[in-house]
Design a protein around this motif. Structure first.
Motif, PDB file in Angstrom:
ATOM      1  N   HIS A 196       0.832  -1.203   0.000  1.00 35.79           N
ATOM      2  CA  HIS A 196       0.000   0.000   0.000  1.00 35.79           C
ATOM      3  C   HIS A 196       0.865   1.251   0.000  1.00 35.79           C
ATOM      4  O   HIS A 196       0.573   2.227  -0.695  1.00 35.79           O
ATOM      5  CB  HIS A 196      -0.917  -0.013   1.228  1.00 35.79           C
ATOM      6  N   TYR A 197       1.960   1.180   0.746  1.00 31.52           N
ATOM      7  CA  TYR A 197       2.890   2.319   0.766  1.00 31.52           C
ATOM      8  C   TYR A 197       3.493   2.540  -0.617  1.00 31.52           C
ATOM      9  O   TYR A 197       3.569   3.670  -1.105  1.00 31.52           O
ATOM     10  CB  TYR A 197       3.988   2.072   1.794  1.00 31.52           C
ATOM     11  N   ASN A 198       3.892   1.457  -1.248  1.00 31.60           N
ATOM     12  CA  ASN A 198       4.509   1.598  -2.573  1.00 31.60           C
ATOM     13  C   ASN A 198       3.529   2.188  -3.577  1.00 31.60           C
ATOM     14  O   ASN A 198       3.928   2.880  -4.508  1.00 31.60           O
ATOM     15  CB  ASN A 198       5.006   0.240  -3.063  1.00 31.60           C
ATOM     16  N   GLN A 199       2.244   1.896  -3.386  1.00 27.05           N
ATOM     17  CA  GLN A 199       1.269   2.383  -4.358  1.00 27.05           C
ATOM     18  C   GLN A 199       0.823   3.813  -4.084  1.00 27.05           C
ATOM     19  O   GLN A 199       0.539   4.566  -4.998  1.00 27.05           O
ATOM     20  CB  GLN A 199       0.048   1.465  -4.371  1.00 27.05           C
ATOM     21  N   THR A 200       0.746   4.166  -2.803  1.00 25.90           N
ATOM     22  CA  THR A 200       0.196   5.485  -2.495  1.00 25.90           C
ATOM     23  C   THR A 200       1.222   6.435  -1.897  1.00 25.90           C
ATOM     24  O   THR A 200       0.993   7.633  -1.870  1.00 25.90           O
ATOM     25  CB  THR A 200      -0.950   5.362  -1.480  1.00 25.90           C
ATOM     26  N   GLY A 201       2.330   5.901  -1.386  1.00 23.56           N
ATOM     27  CA  GLY A 201       3.318   6.762  -0.743  1.00 23.56           C
ATOM     28  C   GLY A 201       2.964   7.111   0.688  1.00 23.56           C
ATOM     29  O   GLY A 201       3.621   7.932   1.297  1.00 23.56           O
ATOM     30  N   ASN A 202       1.902   6.505   1.205  1.00 27.62           N
ATOM     31  CA  ASN A 202       1.524   6.762   2.599  1.00 27.62           C
ATOM     32  C   ASN A 202       1.616   5.481   3.400  1.00 27.62           C
ATOM     33  O   ASN A 202       1.186   4.426   2.948  1.00 27.62           O
ATOM     34  CB  ASN A 202       0.080   7.256   2.689  1.00 27.62           C
ATOM     35  N   PHE A 203       2.173   5.616   4.595  1.00 25.19           N
ATOM     36  CA  PHE A 203       2.097   4.492   5.515  1.00 25.19           C
ATOM     37  C   PHE A 203       0.750   4.549   6.194  1.00 25.19           C
ATOM     38  O   PHE A 203       0.376   5.569   6.759  1.00 25.19           O
ATOM     39  CB  PHE A 203       3.175   4.605   6.582  1.00 25.19           C
ATOM     40  N   THR A 204       0.017   3.462   6.141  1.00 25.33           N
ATOM     41  CA  THR A 204      -1.211   3.430   6.938  1.00 25.33           C
ATOM     42  C   THR A 204      -1.540   1.996   7.305  1.00 25.33           C
ATOM     43  O   THR A 204      -1.284   1.069   6.546  1.00 25.33           O
ATOM     44  CB  THR A 204      -2.391   4.053   6.184  1.00 25.33           C
ATOM     45  N   PHE A 205      -2.073   1.854   8.497  1.00 28.17           N
ATOM     46  CA  PHE A 205      -2.572   0.551   8.920  1.00 28.17           C
ATOM     47  C   PHE A 205      -4.087   0.564   8.971  1.00 28.17           C
ATOM     48  O   PHE A 205      -4.705  -0.366   9.453  1.00 28.17           O
ATOM     49  CB  PHE A 205      -2.008   0.177  10.285  1.00 28.17           C
ATOM     50  N   ASN A 206      -4.657   1.665   8.514  1.00 28.66           N
ATOM     51  CA  ASN A 206      -6.102   1.782   8.505  1.00 28.66           C
ATOM     52  C   ASN A 206      -6.692   0.719   7.581  1.00 28.66           C
ATOM     53  O   ASN A 206      -6.436   0.707   6.380  1.00 28.66           O
ATOM     54  CB  ASN A 206      -6.450   3.179   8.016  1.00 28.66           C
ATOM     55  N   LEU A 207      -7.471  -0.159   8.163  1.00 31.23           N
ATOM     56  CA  LEU A 207      -7.996  -1.282   7.389  1.00 31.23           C
ATOM     57  C   LEU A 207      -8.825  -0.815   6.207  1.00 31.23           C
ATOM     58  O   LEU A 207      -8.732  -1.351   5.107  1.00 31.23           O
ATOM     59  CB  LEU A 207      -8.835  -2.159   8.316  1.00 31.23           C
ATOM     60  N   LEU A 208      -9.623   0.233   6.447  1.00 35.86           N
ATOM     61  CA  LEU A 208     -10.531   0.676   5.388  1.00 35.86           C
ATOM     62  C   LEU A 208      -9.760   1.215   4.192  1.00 35.86           C
ATOM     63  O   LEU A 208     -10.207   1.117   3.050  1.00 35.86           O
ATOM     64  CB  LEU A 208     -11.469   1.758   5.938  1.00 35.86           C
TER      65      LEU A 208
END
Lengths: 521, 513
Positions: free
Chosen positions: B191-203
């Motif tokens: 997800h980070y590689n695709q968006t550039g954001n670290f997130t653990f937010n499931l949604l």
């Protein structure tokens, strides 16, 4: 890149002294302790213990005052920057915990007490010097300074053969490792003509941009880097260079074991990160793959060997080898996240290890002298708080969530996956699952007395009778030997293990800030 | 009141932990006080959790009672809680079963009472946290630490080969969850590689676009973590040991709550995160589910030990739930979710009754019983209701869930469903045969001459469960109306991914038709 002329123009003595202020304070206090040892009344008392603690506190104070500055000193051999601030904090904490653990440990043993504390202070200052060195010769000197203090401390229990054996092994192998390091430095000097890490960095950086230029000294540089790696790997106790670890950890007085397992290891990793990011990052000889293999071997070997141990101290010694493997993963992952993860792991590591050793010392004081895991039957309910704390440290070492061990592993593994090391992380995860077994084994022994196995084997029955005797002693000795210092250490470690596991944010910020200064090369 | 409702999830999660902290300061010797206080506090916890039920809006699939705070900014992990129709009832089940488990252990747990009640309350906190968290890291924290109190409960207060069982339990589940962690971190990094954001937010992670091959690998990794918990056929071997040796309260919690985490994990994490892979691997999982159903039932028939029998029956019942979930029709998933609650109630009750039998005669072997009906009529009657509920008698809760699962699955996977249906027959065989041997015929064992009937405390313990069996059996709509929006949304997500695979042909809706 770096402006060297500007750097040199600032060199004068005051600034140089300022750059080693925290170390210098410790050395001054070490000498004060040595001098005061001349007086008989101080020699036998606890005063040296308090002076050592005050020394650590003063060193912290200077560290705090200087923490926002970047100071170069001693003609570019020493640097004091944010990276040092982090490592100094960790090393000083480790030293602080070690000194607390040492209180009353030597009461029953016939050794010189003031000298012990001064040696501990010397070795702590050496570790700090090591981390802040950026000159290969300075690194070598600091390693030797640190090691000589550690050799003496390992063999500090005069007349105990295990202690002497450990010191001897450590000394002989350590000398070899230092020789390797020195030899490596020579090769690097031959290849690049520099000893300063920045200059070596600049040199290789320039060379790597000269297209079609066949670099003659490439072989020398590669040999030098390999030898340097051997020298440092010895101090980090990575797999093929670990053989001294179990014996000297086992033989050394337990507070010293704590110092070796936390302080020395942290310092070794600190300098390794410095050297690695400045020189190895050019990937001459593909060092990432070499480290990859070392990490896997270290974890796997450490865990397998720990599984076979019945002696608690040896078990923790082997498990600390395995931990070094996990820490190495962060360095392999590299980059901002990898290194900051590594630093976080190191911080987490000293608290859980010091806590575990605190409990070991408590066991030793309780005269469960063998520290054999089997003799823990029923400990869990006899001393519920101690046992709960010990379980918590073990779970943290095993990497169960809510503890700092999990957060450390999580940061390191995430960084490694981010850098694409899927298999490395997969192997590490299998290792953690495997390692959980021997940590849990100890918890089983403390809480879950297995009646069936007791009745089956004679050895267990004998063991059981020993325990009842020991239990009788426990009650008597308890008042005298569970010192308040020990309790403070355990509570401190417990609190930090929990906080690092639940609210890691401030500590991650601290680590990240120090990593950014590393990137200024 | 509004503040209370705003932070109600945190209050519910941490209330047991605070209660446990309170109990730490009470003298170890005051066992009666400890037991009473723990039970009352867990009852209070159940009452608080009822507010969730009252204020829950049943017309939306959106998460409710959402709380969100920054936690680890560096990695985008947040303290993010929220519940939907599925987690609502699992939370209620957890709080209820913890209360009942504590109430049931008055006589069974004789030593180390203080440690026991503290561990039970700590366990409750972590179970509730895992059901309520919508942040993957937070979920993992709760999920994995949950093992530790359970491990202590089995290992310290268990019987027989308790150490072996406890270690087997923790190693199996730990290995599973660590491999799952690997999968979760990989998705997080993707997800980070695709968006550039670290997130653990499931949604947000739901929208991660994972390449198909990687998706299958990751699904298998995460599948292992959850399948061990369920437990699905080849990963079930820890379950009979753990159940058999655990104390009654441990078995009750293990069966009614802990096993649900596997299904819940599939529902909340594995399937929505990797929809294509789960559609592709559905046949494999269904085969395992059907094997679990039939194997569990067949093995139950030959068990000599009562507790082992109930444990293997869990394997069989959980197979049904997996079948319903992976059939992925609205009806079958509704049935699965309902059946999770039902299984918690019925199997929990069965374990309670087995525990009562064990407390009285100190044996769990079926052969040692017989003819207890005459000595203990109340016990026999209530036990019968629990057994029939587990068998799936119409009018009781088990029937509703199983019926929905089978009806929903039949159209999609006819063959699997036919095989699964045969499991119901076996269920009737082993449970009724067991009941007959234990309760009817003549008293063969002399020790049972003085067999005592249920005490008031024991009746109070099982009465809520018995009432719920009737209630859900007769009027399941109270649950289904709240579960359904969530389930329909879930099925819609899968539907959304179906066009490429054309596996799910038509959305079936019994309640939203």
């Amino acid at each position: 890149m770096l402006d060297l002329t500007q750097m040199y123009s600032e060199y004068f003595l005051e600034k140089s002294l300022l750059s080693v202020m925290p170390e210098a304070v410790l050395i001054i206090f070490a000498f004060i302790i040595l001098l005061l040892g001349l007086f008989k009344s101080i020699k036998n008392g606890e005063n040296s213990y308090y002076i050592a603690l005050i020394g650590i506190v003063f060193s912290f104070l200077y560290l705090f005052i200087l923490s926002n500055h970047t100071i170069h000193g001693f003609y570019g051999s020493i640097i004091f920057d944010k990276f040092d601030v982090f490592f100094f904090t960790v090393i000083l904490l480790s030293g602080f915990l070690t000194i607390l653990l040492s209180k009353n440990y030597f009461d029953t043993r016939n050794v010189l007490i003031p000298e012990y504390y001064s040696l501990v202070l010397f070795s702590i200052s050496a570790m700090m010097l090591l981390v802040s060195s950026i000159n290969l010769i300075m690194i070598f000197l600091s390693i030797e300074f640190m090691s000589i203090a550690a050799y003496i401390l390992t063999g500090y229990l005069k007349g105990e053969s295990r202690s002497t054996e450990g010191a001897m092994k450590y000394f002989i192998l350590g000398t070899f490792a230092s020789a390797f390091f020195l030899f490596g430095s020579v090769f690097i000097y031959a290849a690049t003509g520099h000893l300063n890490l920045y200059k070596i960095h600049n040199f290789i950086f320039q060379q790597s941009y000269k297209a079609h230029y066949i670099y003659n000294s490439h072989t020398f540089l590669a040999i030098g880097l390999v030898l340097l790696l051997v020298g440092l790997a010895f101090k980090m106790s990575l797999f093929p260079f670990h053989t001294w670890t179990p014996d000297s950890y086992d033989g050394a007085p337990t507070p010293v074991t704590n110092l070796m397992a936390t302080g020395i290891k942290v310092a070794a990793f600190g300098i390794f990160i410095r050297v690695f990011t400045s020189i190895y990052s050019f990937n001459i000889l593909n060092f990432y793959n070499i480290l990859w293999i070392l990490a896997v071997l270290t974890m796997t070997f450490g865990n397998f060997a720990a599984l076979l141990q019945t002696d608690l101290k040896r078990l923790i010694a082997y498990s600390s080898i395995a931990q070094a493997g996990y820490i190495l993963i962060g360095i392999i992952a590299g980059g901002y996240y990898g290194i900051s993860g590594t630093l976080f792991y190191l911080l987490a590591y000293i608290f859980m290890t010091a806590g575990a050793f605190g409990i070991v010392i408590m066991f030793e004081n309780l005269k469960l002298a063998s520290v054999d895991i089997k003799s823990y039957y029923g400990f869990g309910f006899k001393y519920p708080l101690t046992a709960a704390a010990f379980s918590f440290f073990l779970l943290s070492l095993a990497g169960i969530p809510v503890t700092s061990g999990f957060m450390g592993k999580f940061f390191v593994f995430s960084a490694a996956i981010k850098s694409g090391y899927y298999w490395l992380v997969f192997i590490a995860i299998l290792n953690s699952a495997f390692a959980a077994y021997y940590y849990i084994k100890i918890i089983v022994k403390m809480y879950m007395v297995d009646n069936q196995s007791n009745n089956n084997s004679i050895a267990d029955v004998i063991n059981d009778s020993n325990v009842t005797v020991n239990n009788g002693q426990m009650e008597i000795i308890k008042e005298n030997h569970v010192t308040s210092a020990l309790v403070i250490v355990i509570i401190l470690c417990l609190i930090f293990t929990l906080i690092l596991g639940v609210f890691p944010q401030p500590f991650i910020n601290f680590a990240a800030k120090s990593v950014t200064s590393l990137w200024n090369i | 009141m509004s503040i209370f409702l705003k932070y109600i999830l945190s209050i519910i999660i941490f209330f047991p932990l605070l209660s446990a902290l309170l109990l730490v300061f009470i003298n170890k010797k005051a066992e009666g006080l400890l037991r009473n206080l723990a039970t009352i506090l867990s009852l209070a916890e159940f009452v608080i959790s009822l507010f969730l039920f009252i204020y829950f809006k049943s017309n939306t699939y959106q998460f409710q009672f959402v709380e969100r705070f920054s936690w680890i900014r560096e990695f985008g992990a947040t303290y993010f809680l929220g519940i939907d129709g599925v987690s609502l009832f699992l939370i209620l089940l957890t709080t209820l079963m913890t209360f009942i488990a504590l109430l049931s252990s008055y006589k069974y747990i004789k030593e180390h009472v203080k440690e026991f009640v503290i561990l039970m309350l700590v366990l409750e906190t972590f179970m509730l946290g895992a059901f309520a968290s919508l942040d993957i890291l937070l979920f993992y924290l709760f999920w994995e630490f949950m093992l530790i109190p359970m491990y202590y409960i089995i290992g310290i207060w268990g019987t027989g080969r308790k150490v072996y069982s406890a270690v087997k339990f923790i190693l199996y589940t730990l290995a599973g969850s660590l491999i799952m962690l690997f999968g979760l971190i990989t998705i997080f990094i993707l997800h980070y590689n695709q968006t550039g954001n670290f997130t653990f937010n499931l949604l947000k992670l739901y929208h991660t676009n994972i390449p198909l091959t990687l998706q299958i690998i990751l699904f298998i990794a995460i599948f292992l973590g959850f399948a061990v918990k369920i437990p699905l056929f080849p990963f079930h071997t820890w379950l009979p040991d753990a159940h058999t040796e655990a104390p009654t309260a441990g078995s009750v919690i293990l069966a009614s709550v802990l096993l649900k985490f596997g299904i819940y994990g599939f529902f909340r994490f594995a399937i929505p995160l990797m929809p294509e892979a789960s559609i592709i691997l559905t046949p494999v999982i269904l085969v395992l589910a059907v094997i679990s159903i039939i194997y569990g039932a067949l093995v139950s028939i030959v068990q000599k030990d009562l507790k082992r029998l109930v444990a293997f029956s869990s394997v069989s019942h959980m197979g049904f739930i997996v079948l319903g979930l992976f059939a992925m029709t609205a009806v079958s998933v509704d049935g699965s979710v309902l059946q999770m609650i039902n299984h918690g109630i019925s199997t929990g009750a069965l374990f309670l009754f087995v525990g009562m039998l064990y407390e009285r005669s100190h044996t769990r072997l079926i052969a040692d019983f017989g003819g207890l009906t005459k000595k203990a009529p109340i016990l026999a009657a209530l036990f019968m209701i629990a057994v029939l509920s587990s068998v799936g008698l119409p009018g009781l809760n088990g029937f509703v869930g199983e019926f929905l699962i089978l009806v929903g699955s039949f159209k999609q996977y006819t063959v699997f469903t036919i095989f699964a249906t045969s499991g119901i027959i076996f269920t009737a065989v082993y449970l009724l045969w067991m009941f007959q041997r234990v309760m009817f015929q003549d008293i063969t064992n002399k020790n049972n001459e003085n067999f005592k009937d249920m005490t008031l405390r024991e009746i109070i313990t099982v009465l809520p469960l018995i009432l719920l069996m009737f209630f859900i059996g007769l009027y399941p709509d109270v649950l289904l109306s709240r579960i359904n929006p969530t389930v329909v949304h879930f099925v819609n997500i899968i539907e959304h991914n179906k066009y490429a695979y054309n596996l799910i042909k038509a959305k079936m809706g019994l309640f939203n038709a």
